[in-house]
Design a protein around this motif. Structure first.
Motif, mmCIF file in Angstrom:
data_model
loop_
_atom_site.group_PDB
_atom_site.id
_atom_site.type_symbol
_atom_site.label_atom_id
_atom_site.label_comp_id
_atom_site.label_asym_id
_atom_site.label_seq_id
_atom_site.Cartn_x
_atom_site.Cartn_y
_atom_site.Cartn_z
ATOM 1 N N ARG A 49 -19.435 -29.973 -51.458
ATOM 2 C CA ARG A 49 -19.333 -30.289 -52.885
ATOM 3 C C ARG A 49 -18.959 -29.039 -53.667
ATOM 4 N N SER A 50 -18.101 -29.222 -54.642
ATOM 5 C CA SER A 50 -17.749 -28.129 -55.544
ATOM 6 C C SER A 50 -18.935 -27.882 -56.476
ATOM 7 N N GLU A 51 -18.860 -26.834 -57.269
ATOM 8 C CA GLU A 51 -19.937 -26.548 -58.215
ATOM 9 C C GLU A 51 -20.139 -27.708 -59.181
ATOM 10 N N GLY A 52 -19.081 -28.444 -59.463
ATOM 11 C CA GLY A 52 -19.163 -29.600 -60.346
ATOM 12 C C GLY A 52 -19.590 -30.879 -59.639
ATOM 13 N N GLY A 53 -19.851 -30.800 -58.319
ATOM 14 C CA GLY A 53 -20.314 -31.954 -57.568
ATOM 15 C C GLY A 53 -19.220 -32.802 -56.947
ATOM 16 N N HIS A 54 -17.972 -32.342 -57.037
ATOM 17 C CA HIS A 54 -16.858 -33.113 -56.479
ATOM 18 C C HIS A 54 -16.725 -32.865 -54.982
ATOM 19 N N ARG A 55 -16.368 -33.913 -54.258
ATOM 20 C CA ARG A 55 -16.186 -33.793 -52.804
ATOM 21 C C ARG A 55 -14.966 -32.929 -52.498
ATOM 22 N N ARG A 56 -15.127 -32.077 -51.486
ATOM 23 C CA ARG A 56 -14.033 -31.207 -51.019
ATOM 24 C C ARG A 56 -13.959 -31.345 -49.501
ATOM 25 N N TYR A 57 -12.748 -31.560 -48.986
ATOM 26 C CA TYR A 57 -12.536 -31.832 -47.567
ATOM 27 C C TYR A 57 -11.779 -30.692 -46.886
ATOM 28 N N SER A 58 -12.111 -30.475 -45.631
ATOM 29 C CA SER A 58 -11.414 -29.463 -44.825
ATOM 30 C C SER A 58 -10.309 -30.135 -44.013
ATOM 31 N N ARG A 59 -9.447 -29.316 -43.437
ATOM 32 C CA ARG A 59 -8.387 -29.857 -42.567
ATOM 33 C C ARG A 59 -8.997 -30.560 -41.373
ATOM 34 N N TYR A 60 -10.069 -30.024 -40.808
ATOM 35 C CA TYR A 60 -10.742 -30.662 -39.678
ATOM 36 C C TYR A 60 -11.228 -32.061 -40.081
ATOM 37 N N GLN A 61 -11.857 -32.159 -41.247
ATOM 38 C CA GLN A 61 -12.341 -33.452 -41.713
ATOM 39 C C GLN A 61 -11.192 -34.425 -41.961
ATOM 40 N N LEU A 62 -10.071 -33.909 -42.447
ATOM 41 C CA LEU A 62 -8.917 -34.779 -42.672
ATOM 42 C C LEU A 62 -8.350 -35.295 -41.351
ATOM 43 N N ARG A 63 -8.400 -34.477 -40.303
ATOM 44 C CA ARG A 63 -7.953 -34.961 -38.981
ATOM 45 C C ARG A 63 -8.857 -36.096 -38.496
ATOM 46 N N LEU A 64 -10.170 -35.956 -38.681
ATOM 47 C CA LEU A 64 -11.095 -37.022 -38.301
ATOM 48 C C LEU A 64 -10.836 -38.273 -39.127
ATOM 49 N N ALA A 65 -10.620 -38.101 -40.422
ATOM 50 C CA ALA A 65 -10.355 -39.239 -41.297
ATOM 51 C C ALA A 65 -9.046 -39.931 -40.911
ATOM 52 N N ALA A 66 -8.037 -39.153 -40.555
ATOM 53 C CA ALA A 66 -6.758 -39.737 -40.132
ATOM 54 C C ALA A 66 -6.935 -40.547 -38.849
ATOM 55 N N ARG A 67 -7.741 -40.038 -37.923
ATOM 56 C CA ARG A 67 -8.016 -40.768 -36.678
ATOM 57 C C ARG A 67 -8.775 -42.061 -36.993
ATOM 58 N N ALA A 68 -9.722 -41.998 -37.921
ATOM 59 C CA ALA A 68 -10.474 -43.198 -38.315
ATOM 60 C C ALA A 68 -9.534 -44.233 -38.922
ATOM 61 N N ARG A 69 -8.650 -43.770 -39.771
ATOM 62 C CA ARG A 69 -7.702 -44.700 -40.396
ATOM 63 C C ARG A 69 -6.820 -45.351 -39.338
ATOM 64 N N GLU A 70 -6.379 -44.565 -38.376
ATOM 65 C CA GLU A 70 -5.548 -45.089 -37.290
ATOM 66 C C GLU A 70 -6.288 -46.206 -36.536
ATOM 67 N N LEU A 71 -7.541 -45.954 -36.186
ATOM 68 C CA LEU A 71 -8.326 -46.957 -35.463
ATOM 69 C C LEU A 71 -8.584 -48.202 -36.312
ATOM 70 N N VAL A 72 -8.918 -47.998 -37.582
ATOM 71 C CA VAL A 72 -9.172 -49.125 -38.474
ATOM 72 C C VAL A 72 -7.891 -49.944 -38.665
ATOM 73 N N ASP A 73 -6.765 -49.264 -38.814
ATOM 74 C CA ASP A 73 -5.481 -49.961 -38.953
ATOM 75 C C ASP A 73 -5.147 -50.790 -37.716
ATOM 76 N N GLN A 74 -5.679 -50.385 -36.563
ATOM 77 C CA GLN A 74 -5.451 -51.122 -35.321
ATOM 78 C C GLN A 74 -6.450 -52.272 -35.140
ATOM 79 N N GLY A 75 -7.367 -52.430 -36.104
ATOM 80 C CA GLY A 75 -8.297 -53.540 -36.064
ATOM 81 C C GLY A 75 -9.714 -53.194 -35.632
#
Length: 112
Positions: A49-75
């Motif tokens: 979280r940023s000082e203002g409480g906003h979510r901040r993502y790393s490249r590693y987390q984005l790779r995991l999220a992209a993999r999740a999206r791929e699996l979800v898109d496949q059903g």
């Protein structure tokens, strides 16, 4: 050009540096902020979280999220997709550790 410009900040190469806002992360992944929030609720990724409480993502987390999206898109159901990714990540880490141990063993002189 100064040395700071030629070498850049250290976090440029840091996969864990929380560089991306939720909006930017969602845009990069072609998904919605709600999807990213659901990955946080499923405990796949926990953004910093940023000082203002906003979510901040790393490249590693984005790779995991992209993999999740791929699996979800496949059903695959979201919860199942998250579990698959966690297991894949654990397996990759175990294989990396195993390889390091094998290399260390090969570097040691034979006993006897």
């Amino acid at each position: 050009m100064s040395s700071a410009q030629t070498t850049g900040p250290a976090h440029f190469d840091d996969d864990d540096y929380p560089a991306y806002t939720m909006g930017r992360a969602a845009e990069m992944l072609g998904t919605t902020p709600g999807f990213l929030r659901s990955l946080d609720e499923a405990k796949l990724i926990t953004p910093q979280r940023s000082e203002g409480g906003h979510r901040r993502y790393s490249r590693y987390q984005l790779r995991l999220a992209a993999r999740a999206r791929e699996l979800v898109d496949q059903g695959t159901a979201l919860e199942a997709a998250c579990r698959i990714i966690i297991l894949e990540d654990q397996l990759a880490e175990a294989l990396r550790i195993n390889e390091e141990m094998r290399e260390r063993r090969e570097e040691q002189p034979p006993v006897g």
